[in-house]
Motif scaffolding. Structure first.
Motif, PDB file in Angstrom:
ATOM      1  N   UNK A 209       1.194 -15.876  14.208  1.00 43.80           N
ATOM      2  CA  UNK A 209       1.994 -15.507  13.038  1.00 43.80           C
ATOM      3  C   UNK A 209       1.160 -14.709  12.052  1.00 43.80           C
ATOM      4  N   UNK A 210      -0.034 -15.240  11.763  1.00 42.15           N
ATOM      5  CA  UNK A 210      -0.907 -14.598  10.786  1.00 42.15           C
ATOM      6  C   UNK A 210      -1.231 -13.165  11.174  1.00 42.15           C
ATOM      7  N   UNK A 211      -1.588 -12.966  12.433  1.00 43.13           N
ATOM      8  CA  UNK A 211      -1.940 -11.625  12.902  1.00 43.13           C
ATOM      9  C   UNK A 211      -0.746 -10.689  12.773  1.00 43.13           C
ATOM     10  N   UNK A 212       0.442 -11.203  13.067  1.00 43.82           N
ATOM     11  CA  UNK A 212       1.632 -10.357  12.973  1.00 43.82           C
ATOM     12  C   UNK A 212       1.967 -10.003  11.536  1.00 43.82           C
ATOM     13  N   UNK A 213       1.772 -10.965  10.634  1.00 46.91           N
ATOM     14  CA  UNK A 213       2.019 -10.684   9.214  1.00 46.91           C
ATOM     15  C   UNK A 213       1.077  -9.581   8.747  1.00 46.91           C
ATOM     16  N   UNK A 214      -0.179  -9.678   9.144  1.00 45.72           N
ATOM     17  CA  UNK A 214      -1.156  -8.658   8.748  1.00 45.72           C
ATOM     18  C   UNK A 214      -0.780  -7.299   9.339  1.00 45.72           C
ATOM     19  N   UNK A 215      -0.391  -7.297  10.623  1.00 48.90           N
ATOM     20  CA  UNK A 215      -0.029  -6.032  11.263  1.00 48.90           C
ATOM     21  C   UNK A 215       1.114  -5.361  10.494  1.00 48.90           C
ATOM     22  N   UNK A 216       2.099  -6.149  10.117  1.00 51.61           N
ATOM     23  CA  UNK A 216       3.242  -5.579   9.407  1.00 51.61           C
ATOM     24  C   UNK A 216       2.846  -5.057   8.024  1.00 51.61           C
ATOM     25  N   UNK A 217       2.017  -5.836   7.337  1.00 54.01           N
ATOM     26  CA  UNK A 217       1.590  -5.418   5.998  1.00 54.01           C
ATOM     27  C   UNK A 217       0.793  -4.116   6.063  1.00 54.01           C
ATOM     28  N   UNK A 218      -0.029  -3.981   7.078  1.00 52.00           N
ATOM     29  CA  UNK A 218      -0.816  -2.749   7.209  1.00 52.00           C
ATOM     30  C   UNK A 218       0.106  -1.568   7.515  1.00 52.00           C
ATOM     31  N   UNK A 219       1.102  -1.802   8.343  1.00 47.83           N
ATOM     32  CA  UNK A 219       2.099  -0.754   8.617  1.00 47.83           C
ATOM     33  C   UNK A 219       2.750  -0.307   7.302  1.00 47.83           C
ATOM     34  N   UNK A 220       3.179  -1.298   6.499  1.00 49.81           N
ATOM     35  CA  UNK A 220       3.835  -0.947   5.239  1.00 49.81           C
ATOM     36  C   UNK A 220       2.887  -0.252   4.283  1.00 49.81           C
ATOM     37  N   UNK A 221       1.593  -0.463   4.478  1.00 54.26           N
ATOM     38  CA  UNK A 221       0.606   0.233   3.660  1.00 54.26           C
ATOM     39  C   UNK A 221       0.260   1.607   4.211  1.00 54.26           C
ATOM     40  N   UNK A 222       0.992   2.050   5.242  1.00 52.31           N
ATOM     41  CA  UNK A 222       0.809   3.413   5.732  1.00 52.31           C
ATOM     42  C   UNK A 222      -0.142   3.552   6.917  1.00 52.31           C
ATOM     43  N   UNK A 223      -0.555   2.438   7.501  1.00 54.31           N
ATOM     44  CA  UNK A 223      -1.477   2.529   8.641  1.00 54.31           C
ATOM     45  C   UNK A 223      -0.730   2.446   9.971  1.00 54.31           C
ATOM     46  N   UNK A 224      -1.360   2.999  10.995  1.00 51.74           N
ATOM     47  CA  UNK A 224      -0.805   2.873  12.342  1.00 51.74           C
ATOM     48  C   UNK A 224      -1.490   1.677  13.001  1.00 51.74           C
ATOM     49  N   UNK A 225      -0.708   0.676  13.318  1.00 50.43           N
ATOM     50  CA  UNK A 225      -1.280  -0.593  13.727  1.00 50.43           C
ATOM     51  C   UNK A 225      -0.910  -0.931  15.167  1.00 50.43           C
ATOM     52  N   UNK A 226      -1.917  -1.203  15.969  1.00 49.76           N
ATOM     53  CA  UNK A 226      -1.689  -1.667  17.339  1.00 49.76           C
ATOM     54  C   UNK A 226      -2.021  -3.147  17.358  1.00 49.76           C
TER      55      UNK A 226
END
Ligand SMILES: Nc1nc2c(ncn2[C@@H]2O[C@H](COP(=O)(O)OP(=O)(O)OP(=O)(O)O)[C@@H](O)[C@H]2O)c(=O)[nH]1
Ligand SMILES: [Mg+2]
Lengths: 290, 145
Positions: free
Chosen positions: B15-32
């Motif tokens: 869950x934690x990793x997914x929350x971070x991935x989404x937040x980084x996406x919303x911050x404009x990053x391309x997240x794998x």
């Protein structure tokens, strides 16, 4: 990164088999670099279909099958960039269990980056590079949520259209014209209710075609139907899509010219406030070209 | 920035990793996001294939003292020393210096707000722009605190 010598070094090193530099080369291509490569023979398949249909899971099965038979399989997995933040969540890799498994598998996730005209402009260059570096099966995944996304699949020699049990989604594909392009249609998630009916409905809606694509019912979780599907893919004689590709390249170049035109904002304002007609706007843009 | 979020180790919660991935996406990053239970070799390979500029490692299972060093060393060995590595999860204060010395540039505890991670990545960008080398195998002494 400075242009020139350094890039040629990366190209040479990638061609000599450096995975690290192949990967860097793809990044360069994404930012507009065009390597000078001799014409390549390549084997490509585009996998498209609605979000969540199981494209990545299915590709995971292909990767296992081909890599265990000695092929070198490369996957380009495309996901949309968020128009608001510019960011992207590239989630395909996660669904391909064997993505990181060895030397004969290469998976690269790409964001569409809202390139005018989509990613189309770069995909064919990337395919050439992968082929030149010895990847003999190249798979391109694009989510079919919009026309330009589907269109990326036009750069592959074979097109697989994947759907889930609720057939509704394939109507979208029909609208975008992709169903006419599909060589093979896959209904995934055969373990779920409704999948058989979905496959039948698709088959019967295609029955008027002179040479309809074959329809496969598979389950990427337990492997049901996968081998038959792969045999069909391997025996599929690719159609020439050179006309379609030329068209895609032209549309994408046209879009990017338009969207990067220095007068665009001014012309939109004139149009918005009703001071010029649409015809005038087009004339304004084509005349002030240069 | 292209960022990989990976979860080394055997615990089954992401869950934690997914929350971070989404937040980084919303911050404009391309997240794998790589998914669960990845070995250090797999994480290094994914970082290579994706040509990611940064790698975020999320651990809950106390994997940090073996797996994170193995990943950092693997990156350097594969000529990926320019990758910026950061870590999050439950990492005791007494282990942090060792991780920093390996080249991990930031360690975020369990309560960290996602905006702090975005601030960190912004700082990384501006340092890289001004020519500072902040990758895991590079010389800078800088760390996020
Ligand atoms: N029941 C069942 N679920 C499946 C099957 N194949 C995939 N799924 C699930 O469907 C969901 C989406 O799978 P993906 O492989 O990510 O689908 P996708 O088409 O690549 O999705 P996007 O790339 O996001 O458009 C996941 O939760 C999978 O576990 C299947 O054969 N049966
Ligand atoms: Mg997918």
């Amino acid at each position: 990164m400075e242009m020139g010598v350094k890039e040629q070094d990366i190209v040479d090193s990638a061609l000599q088999g450096s995975r690290r530099d192949l990967s860097r080369l793809l990044t360069l291509i994404e930012s507009g670099f065009e390597p000078n490569l001799s014409l390549q023979e390549s084997w490509t398949i585009g996998v498209t279909g609605p979000p969540g249909a199981g494209k990545s899971s299915l590709i995971g099965n292909f990767v296992d099958y081909w890599s265990s038979r000695g092929d070198k399989v490369a996957v380009l997995a495309v996901d949309p960039s968020s128009p608001k933040s510019g960011g992207a969540l590239l989630g395909d890799r996660m669904r391909m269990a064997s993505a990181d498994s060895g030397d004969s598998v290469f998976v690269r996730s790409l964001a569409t980056r809202n390139h005018p005209g989509g990613l189309s402009a770069y995909i064919s260059t990337m395919i050439d590079c992968l082929a030149a570096c010895g990847w003999n099966r190249i798979v391109i995944e694009t989510v079919g949520s919009g026309q330009s996304d589907y269109r990326i699949a036009a750069f592959a020699d074979r097109i697989l259209l994947v759907d889930g049990p609720d057939r509704g989604d394939i109507v979208q594909a029909e609208k975008a014209g992709i169903i006419e392009l599909a060589d093979i249609i896959v209904v995934n998630k055969s373990d779920l209710e409704g999948s058989e009916q979905a496959a039948e409905a698709i088959t019967s809606s295609l029955s008027m075609d002179t040479s309809p694509p074959s329809v496969h019912l598979v389950c990427s979780h337990d492997g049901t139907g996968i081998e038959e599907l792969i045999h069909d893919i391997e025996n599929c004689v690719p159609e020439s899509r050179s006309g379609l590709r030329a068209r895609e390249r032209l549309i994408s170049a046209w879009d990017s010219r338009l969207l990067n035109h220095p007068e665009l904002i001014r012309v939109i304002e004139l149009l918005e406030t009703g001071r010029i007609t649409l015809e005038d706007a087009i004339r304004e843009i084509t005349l002030s070209e240069g | 920035m292209k960022v990989i979020v990976a979860k080394p180790g055997l615990d089954g919660h992401d869950r934690g990793a997914k929350v971070i991935a989404r937040a980084l996406r919303d911050g404009g990053h391309e997240v794998v996001y790589t998914g669960l239970r990845k070995t250090p070799e797999e994480i290094v390979r994914a970082t290579m294939d994706e040509d990611a500029a940064a790698l975020g490692l999320s651990t809950l299972s106390g994997a940090h003292d073996v797996l994170i060093p193995a990943i950092c060393e693997g990156l350097i060995k594969e000529d990926l020393g320019r990758t910026v590595v950061f870590a999050g999860g439950i990492i005791p204060a007494s282990d942090r210096d060792a991780l920093h010395n390996l080249g991990v540039r930031a360690i975020f505890g369990p309560g960290t707000s996602t905006s702090e991670i975005l601030d960190f990545l912004n700082e990384v960008s501006s340092r890289k722009k001004s020519g500072e080398s902040v990758g895991v195998g590079e010389s800078s002494e800088w760390r996020w605190e």
